[in-house]
Design a protein around this motif. Structure first.
Motif, mmCIF file in Angstrom:
data_model
loop_
_atom_site.group_PDB
_atom_site.id
_atom_site.type_symbol
_atom_site.label_atom_id
_atom_site.label_comp_id
_atom_site.label_asym_id
_atom_site.label_seq_id
_atom_site.Cartn_x
_atom_site.Cartn_y
_atom_site.Cartn_z
ATOM 1 N N TYR A 60 0.816 -1.214 0.000
ATOM 2 C CA TYR A 60 0.000 0.000 0.000
ATOM 3 C C TYR A 60 0.849 1.263 0.000
ATOM 4 C CZ TYR A 60 0.381 -1.417 4.911
ATOM 5 O OH TYR A 60 0.832 -1.877 6.107
ATOM 6 N N MET A 61 2.141 1.145 0.287
ATOM 7 C CA MET A 61 3.023 2.308 0.168
ATOM 8 C C MET A 61 3.160 2.739 -1.295
ATOM 9 S SD MET A 61 3.549 3.174 3.187
ATOM 10 C CE MET A 61 4.872 4.362 3.083
ATOM 11 N N ASP A 62 2.893 1.819 -2.236
ATOM 12 C CA ASP A 62 2.870 2.190 -3.656
ATOM 13 C C ASP A 62 1.745 3.190 -3.921
ATOM 14 O OD1 ASP A 62 4.975 0.451 -4.143
ATOM 15 O OD2 ASP A 62 3.688 -1.140 -4.948
ATOM 16 N N LEU A 63 0.619 3.031 -3.237
ATOM 17 C CA LEU A 63 -0.489 3.976 -3.391
ATOM 18 C C LEU A 63 -0.085 5.345 -2.845
ATOM 19 C CD1 LEU A 63 -3.548 1.802 -2.291
ATOM 20 C CD2 LEU A 63 -2.540 2.036 -4.564
ATOM 21 N N LYS A 64 0.571 5.331 -1.702
ATOM 22 C CA LYS A 64 1.032 6.596 -1.114
ATOM 23 C C LYS A 64 2.011 7.285 -2.061
ATOM 24 C CE LYS A 64 3.195 8.641 2.929
ATOM 25 N NZ LYS A 64 3.772 8.434 4.255
ATOM 26 N N HIS A 65 2.931 6.523 -2.624
ATOM 27 C CA HIS A 65 3.900 7.080 -3.574
ATOM 28 C C HIS A 65 3.183 7.703 -4.778
ATOM 29 C CE1 HIS A 65 7.286 7.395 -6.315
ATOM 30 N NE2 HIS A 65 6.650 6.606 -7.154
ATOM 31 N N ALA A 66 2.198 7.010 -5.333
ATOM 32 C CA ALA A 66 1.480 7.514 -6.511
ATOM 33 C C ALA A 66 0.783 8.838 -6.228
ATOM 34 C CB ALA A 66 0.461 6.477 -6.988
ATOM 35 N N SER A 68 1.767 11.067 -3.950
ATOM 36 C CA SER A 68 2.644 12.076 -3.350
ATOM 37 C C SER A 68 3.911 12.231 -4.185
ATOM 38 C CB SER A 68 2.959 11.719 -1.891
ATOM 39 O OG SER A 68 3.574 10.445 -1.799
ATOM 40 N N THR A 69 4.924 11.441 -3.931
ATOM 41 C CA THR A 69 6.222 11.643 -4.579
ATOM 42 C C THR A 69 6.217 11.375 -6.080
ATOM 43 O OG1 THR A 69 6.891 9.424 -3.884
ATOM 44 C CG2 THR A 69 7.553 11.252 -2.467
ATOM 45 N N ALA A 70 5.252 10.630 -6.601
ATOM 46 C CA ALA A 70 5.181 10.373 -8.050
ATOM 47 C C ALA A 70 4.520 11.520 -8.809
ATOM 48 C CB ALA A 70 4.434 9.070 -8.321
ATOM 49 N N LEU A 71 3.918 12.464 -8.091
ATOM 50 C CA LEU A 71 3.345 13.633 -8.768
ATOM 51 C C LEU A 71 4.467 14.607 -9.100
ATOM 52 C CD1 LEU A 71 0.189 14.292 -6.569
ATOM 53 C CD2 LEU A 71 0.221 13.553 -8.958
ATOM 54 N N PRO A 72 4.553 15.034 -10.353
ATOM 55 C CA PRO A 72 5.635 15.964 -10.717
ATOM 56 C C PRO A 72 5.480 17.296 -9.989
ATOM 57 C CG PRO A 72 4.194 15.507 -12.601
ATOM 58 C CD PRO A 72 3.710 14.684 -11.464
ATOM 59 N N ARG A 73 6.539 17.757 -9.369
ATOM 60 C CA ARG A 73 6.517 19.014 -8.599
ATOM 61 C C ARG A 73 6.614 20.244 -9.498
ATOM 62 N NH1 ARG A 73 4.119 16.999 -4.749
ATOM 63 N NH2 ARG A 73 5.237 15.657 -3.343
ATOM 64 N N ALA A 84 -5.897 13.517 -10.448
ATOM 65 C CA ALA A 84 -6.491 12.201 -10.166
ATOM 66 C C ALA A 84 -6.137 11.204 -11.264
ATOM 67 C CB ALA A 84 -8.006 12.325 -10.011
ATOM 68 N N ASP A 85 -6.221 11.622 -12.517
ATOM 69 C CA ASP A 85 -5.898 10.741 -13.642
ATOM 70 C C ASP A 85 -4.441 10.293 -13.588
ATOM 71 O OD1 ASP A 85 -7.350 9.484 -15.603
ATOM 72 O OD2 ASP A 85 -7.093 11.058 -17.100
ATOM 73 N N HIS A 86 -3.541 11.196 -13.240
ATOM 74 C CA HIS A 86 -2.115 10.854 -13.127
ATOM 75 C C HIS A 86 -1.911 9.797 -12.045
ATOM 76 C CE1 HIS A 86 2.135 11.264 -12.094
ATOM 77 N NE2 HIS A 86 2.308 11.757 -13.313
ATOM 78 N N ILE A 87 -2.566 9.963 -10.919
ATOM 79 C CA ILE A 87 -2.448 8.992 -9.819
ATOM 80 C C ILE A 87 -2.998 7.639 -10.250
ATOM 81 C CG2 ILE A 87 -3.255 8.413 -7.494
ATOM 82 C CD1 ILE A 87 -3.289 11.525 -6.996
ATOM 83 N N ILE A 88 -4.161 7.636 -10.889
ATOM 84 C CA ILE A 88 -4.782 6.385 -11.344
ATOM 85 C C ILE A 88 -3.870 5.659 -12.322
ATOM 86 C CG2 ILE A 88 -6.675 5.446 -12.743
ATOM 87 C CD1 ILE A 88 -8.480 7.613 -11.374
ATOM 88 N N GLU A 89 -3.342 6.379 -13.310
ATOM 89 C CA GLU A 89 -2.457 5.752 -14.289
ATOM 90 C C GLU A 89 -1.219 5.174 -13.622
ATOM 91 O OE1 GLU A 89 -1.556 8.441 -17.463
ATOM 92 O OE2 GLU A 89 -3.654 8.608 -18.065
ATOM 93 N N THR A 90 -0.667 5.887 -12.651
ATOM 94 C CA THR A 90 0.516 5.403 -11.937
ATOM 95 C C THR A 90 0.218 4.090 -11.228
ATOM 96 O OG1 THR A 90 1.339 7.664 -11.642
ATOM 97 C CG2 THR A 90 2.238 5.969 -10.173
ATOM 98 N N VAL A 91 -0.913 4.019 -10.526
ATOM 99 C CA VAL A 91 -1.271 2.800 -9.791
ATOM 100 C C VAL A 91 -1.544 1.648 -10.749
ATOM 101 C CG1 VAL A 91 -2.940 1.747 -8.207
ATOM 102 C CG2 VAL A 91 -2.118 4.073 -7.781
ATOM 103 N N LEU A 92 -2.265 1.903 -11.840
ATOM 104 C CA LEU A 92 -2.559 0.835 -12.799
ATOM 105 C C LEU A 92 -1.295 0.306 -13.456
ATOM 106 C CD1 LEU A 92 -5.837 2.147 -14.491
ATOM 107 C CD2 LEU A 92 -5.621 0.181 -12.957
#
Length: 126
Positions: A60-66, A68-73, A84-92
């Motif tokens: 579930y830390m993969d979800l947290k990463h998607a 937070s830290t996987a979002l481009p700053r 939301a779409d970026h997070i969803i694509e990252t998790v999928l």
């Protein structure tokens, strides 16, 4: 008759993350505080025992990463729907066992009396 199916949902709730988002000029140059929750529905193993390996589920830390830290700053998202779409694509992309992802985003700066104003988006694997 409704058919009931087994399911496993991993959740990470209420992460506060600063993201460059917004459509108004006062929003576009500073990160805005968002409260992000992610739910991922996975294919479930037939049975889980005390020694079942993590490969039968998902970290579930993969979800947290998607969310937070996987979002481009350095990237501006005009709409929180794009966040939301970026997070969803990252998790999928992380794991083929993920069948559906739901992301809830609350724009904290809009709250006047503790209400939650935002969106919920869900996508299933195609």
């Amino acid at each position: 008759m409704n058919e009931h199916r087994d399911y496993l949902v991993l959740e990470v709730s209420d992460l506060d993350v600063d993201v460059l988002t917004g459509i108004y000029s006062e929003e576009t140059h500073l990160p805005q505080p968002l409260r992000i929750s992610v739910r991922a529905t996975l294919e479930m193993a037939a049975h889980y025992t005390p020694d079942t390996l993590l490969s039968q589920s998902k970290n579930y830390m993969d979800l947290k990463h998607a969310a937070s830290t996987a979002l481009p700053r350095d990237r501006h998202f005009t709409l929180i729907e794009a966040v939301a779409d970026h997070i969803i694509e990252t998790v999928l992309l992380q794991d083929r066992k993920v069948r559906h992802v739901e992301v809830k985003i609350v724009k904290l700066a809009l709250s006047e009396r503790g209400e939650s104003i935002g969106i919920t988006m869900g996508r299933a694997r195609k």
